[in-house]
Each structure stands twice: as C-alpha cells, then as structure tokens.
Design a protein around this motif. Sequence first.
Motif: not given
Length: 112
Positions: A39-41, A59-64, A80-86
Amino acid sequence: MISKHNAEHYIWGERCDGWRLVDQENRSIIHEKMPAATSEARHYHQKSIQFFFVLSGTLNIEIDGVEHTLREQEGIEISPFVAHRAFNSSQQDTEFLVISQPNTRNDRVLVN
C-alpha cells in the motif's frame, strides 16, 4: 519510443516499482507495479488531477474514506485536495498507469 524497459525506474512505498513514461511539468504518466499486500500512504495533491487505470490485476483505492476496487481496463479520476491511497489487497501483483496533470512532484501532502 518509451516503455517500462527503457523509462526512468524508481522504487516507492513497500517495494513497489514506478517507471516515468512522461515526465513534464504540466503532465506525468507513470507505469506502476504493486506487489500483493502492499500500500501507499494516504495523501492528497494541491494541484494535480490524477487518473488511475489498471493494466493487470486488481487495485483498491480509498478516496475520501470510500474504497473502490478497480479491475483490468477500469480507471478512476481523483481531484485535487481529495485524500486517497492505493493498495493491493489481492494475492497477485497489479500494474496500472497514473496520469497526473500537472506533474505531482512537490505536490503531495500526507494525511494521517
């Protein structure tokens, strides 16, 4: 001509690979590979719009706070400005493209 065989290569996160296919100030295209269970931060970008497109695997992506699962030939855009991690919660490697406009260099803000 450019491919992951002759592009600039780098290692990121938990043993993940990236190949810079296009690296311009106004745009970047990166071919990335995430092994199983990596995962990434969580982070956001102040300027860049990103588009993730899966080439192989899942691929899983957590978006906001909402988790999305992308399969081969599926993509998703992040503003932009939307928190996410793959992250890759599968048992197989996943490969995908990340297209960013403008380039994300110096445009990453970590989120707890």
